[in-house]
Design a protein around this motif. Sequence first.
Motif, short mmCIF file in Angstrom:
data_model
loop_
_atom_site.label_atom_id
_atom_site.label_comp_id
_atom_site.label_asym_id
_atom_site.label_seq_id
_atom_site.Cartn_x
_atom_site.Cartn_y
_atom_site.Cartn_z
N SER A 1 0.84 -1.35 0.14
CA SER A 1 0.16 0.08 0.01
C SER A 1 0.95 1.12 -0.02
CB SER A 1 -0.90 0.10 1.18
OG SER A 1 -1.98 1.08 1.13
N GLY A 2 0.49 2.34 0.68
CA GLY A 2 1.41 3.46 0.70
C GLY A 2 0.64 4.35 1.64
N TRP B 1 -3.45 7.32 11.65
CA TRP B 1 -3.09 6.11 12.21
C TRP B 1 -2.46 5.00 11.28
CZ3 TRP B 1 -5.52 1.14 12.31
CH2 TRP B 1 -4.76 0.33 13.16
N ILE B 2 -3.40 4.86 10.10
CA ILE B 2 -2.90 3.73 9.23
C ILE B 2 -1.65 4.27 8.50
CG2 ILE B 2 -5.04 2.63 8.93
CD1 ILE B 2 -5.42 4.10 6.27
N ASN B 3 -1.46 5.44 8.44
CA ASN B 3 -0.12 5.85 7.96
C ASN B 3 1.13 5.68 8.68
OD1 ASN B 3 -1.06 6.79 5.32
ND2 ASN B 3 -1.50 8.92 6.15
N SER C 1 -8.66 -1.98 10.80
CA SER C 1 -8.14 -2.45 9.43
C SER C 1 -6.86 -1.61 9.24
CB SER C 1 -9.10 -2.10 8.34
OG SER C 1 -8.89 -2.30 7.02
N PRO C 2 -6.00 -2.25 8.99
CA PRO C 2 -4.57 -1.55 8.96
C PRO C 2 -4.34 -1.07 7.45
CG PRO C 2 -4.19 -3.80 8.88
CD PRO C 2 -5.57 -3.84 9.08
N LEU C 3 -4.96 -1.24 6.73
CA LEU C 3 -5.00 -0.96 5.17
C LEU C 3 -6.27 -0.20 4.65
CD1 LEU C 3 -3.79 -4.52 4.02
CD2 LEU C 3 -2.30 -2.38 4.35
N GLU D 1 3.25 9.34 -0.65
CA GLU D 1 1.68 9.39 -0.77
C GLU D 1 1.29 8.52 -2.05
OE1 GLU D 1 0.35 13.22 -0.21
OE2 GLU D 1 -0.28 12.98 1.81
N VAL D 2 0.30 7.99 -2.12
CA VAL D 2 -0.06 7.02 -3.34
C VAL D 2 -1.56 7.53 -3.70
CG1 VAL D 2 1.78 5.35 -2.78
CG2 VAL D 2 -0.74 5.12 -2.33
#
Length: 339
Positions: A111-112, A132-134, A150-152, A202-203
Amino acid sequence: MALPCHNAAATLPVALNSLLSQTLTDFEILAVDDGSTDRTWDVLCDYARRDPRLRPLRQPHTGVALAGNAAVEASRAPYVARMDADDISLPRRLEWQAALLDADPSLALVSGQVRFGGDRETRQGYAVYVDWINTLTTPEAISQNRFVESPLCNPSVMFRRELYETYGGARECTRSRPFPEDYEMWLRWLEKGARMAKVPEEVLIWNDPPTRLSRTHEDYSTEAFADIKAQYLWRWLVRRNLNHPRVWVWGAGRISRQRLAPLMELGLILEAYIDIDPAKIGQRVHGIPVQSRDSLPAPDAPDAPFVLVNVGSRGAREEIRQWLAGQGWEMGKGFMLVG
């Protein structure tokens, strides 16, 4: 690129332009019109006439998860990226993510960093979640935090097609037992040993319209998240907790206790709560003693329990993690973060 679309005529042009402007040019877009009633199909066909990299598909409405599956099934590349029709991929997204998968064969998914595309004042909770996920960029951080939330960000991922072929894509849930299909898929793939990471750049701009499913659909309710999380956490504890099903739980507040209800239904036995509130220490909650952190045995003691860190505040969760690590406790072995 797997791109499910449902009544997305208003946002599709920006989303498609962001993909067709990528620095990596060797890819195709499988855009599935999932039973739209607006001009989504017309928009897709118009773009496909101008750029052969877009392959529009059409099907009766099944929902975003199964439409995403249909796009993956129709794809031909070894890597599959995901995006929603109301989000924006930043120009080097595909280049960076494909490069990371090329460089590290042990990674199954990447991911990104994600830029929150909503109003931070009115949607502060969601914005904090994105922040947080970042912070979860390594395989270890993603795996160790999977039972918190969810971490993504689903529309930001790219994965190896063989991962989908081996362990399956999103599963259709029933109305009697709804669950968030994307989170269930991450939990299933992580359970099978898939390693996931994020590029540091960042994506994606992750927009937050009022119609976002995570706001409106029962599959994304608090109860649905808690239920599917409990099922996977239970199986994880069976393998990792030497004292299973007995645990100590850090966090004796009412909301923390409510989050444990699905696990309790599966048979989890709480031997003690840990809390730092002097007013709670020494009391009993439904017959379970509340103890101070100083009462916790050493991690190598014969009577050392398995600890579930179950506090709502992300700052408090990190402080507890650091304190346990400082006492010699190992994440994933003697304790786990949950939410």
